[in-house]
Design a protein around this motif. Structure first.
Motif, PDB file in Angstrom:
ATOM      1  N   ARG A  25       0.851  -1.192   0.000  1.00 42.57           N
ATOM      2  CA  ARG A  25       0.000   0.000   0.000  1.00 42.57           C
ATOM      3  C   ARG A  25       0.879   1.230   0.000  1.00 42.57           C
ATOM      4  NH1 ARG A  25      -4.298   0.267   4.450  1.00 42.57           N
ATOM      5  NH2 ARG A  25      -5.012   1.929   3.123  1.00 42.57           N
ATOM      6  N   ARG A  26       0.477   2.196  -0.726  1.00 41.57           N
ATOM      7  CA  ARG A  26       1.218   3.444  -0.766  1.00 41.57           C
ATOM      8  C   ARG A  26       0.865   4.260   0.467  1.00 41.57           C
ATOM      9  NH1 ARG A  26       0.669   8.444  -4.734  1.00 41.57           N
ATOM     10  NH2 ARG A  26       2.533   9.504  -4.042  1.00 41.57           N
ATOM     11  N   ARG A  27       1.868   4.675   1.217  1.00 36.84           N
ATOM     12  CA  ARG A  27       1.646   5.469   2.438  1.00 36.84           C
ATOM     13  C   ARG A  27       1.622   6.934   2.064  1.00 36.84           C
ATOM     14  NH1 ARG A  27       5.375   3.975   7.203  1.00 36.84           N
ATOM     15  NH2 ARG A  27       3.726   5.090   8.249  1.00 36.84           N
TER      16      ARG A  27
END
Length: 149
Positions: A25-27
């Motif tokens: 997941r992209r933070r």
């Protein structure tokens, strides 16, 4: 299931291309600048809103040693009790005590006044008496401790 099961279901026969990072997941990036700005503004606000000056203080000088105090002869004893004030054994109001003590101070400027708060008396009552006598010009005041604490 056959290889043509996607075609039978009406779905396209190709799979979308996979990205290298699609598994993670992209933070989102959180900037600390607004947080620091808010903390700084709060710090400045509380520094400006606070007052560090003691507006009403009462100077009390402690004796050099406990047994070396001046003689108690000739001193006026003002007892601060729960039921009122007692000056030299007589119940008086604060105004009356102030006028009697001031009459003695006019006769003898170094007149000593002993203030003796009784057990259970609110500190504010004692400070009120001390403040009133100090404002009237009584300079030689001392506290007397009750009992053997």
């Amino acid at each position: 299931m056959s290889a043509n099961s996607n075609v039978d279901a009406g779905l396209p026969d190709y799979a979308p291309p996979r990205l290298a990072n699609s598994g993670r997941r992209r933070r989102s990036v959180i900037s600390l600048t607004p947080l620091i700005d808010v903390v700084f503004i709060l710090l400045v606000f509380f520094m400006l809103a606070s007052s560090f000056l003691d507006w009403r203080t009462i100077d009390l000088a402690a004796p050099a040693s406990a047994g070396a105090g001046a003689s108690m002869t000739g001193a006026m004893l003002l007892e601060v009790r729960q039921d009122g004030l007692r000056l030299s054994g007589h119940m008086v109001s604060l105004d009356e005590a102030e006028s009697r003590i001031m009459a003695k101070v006019r006769e003898k400027p170094d007149q000593r006044v002993l203030i003796k708060p009784a057990d259970g008396v609110a500190l504010q009552d004692t400070v009120r008496v001390l403040d009133r006598l100090s404002a009237a010009g009584v300079a030689n005041m001392s506290f007397v401790r009750t009992g053997s604490r």
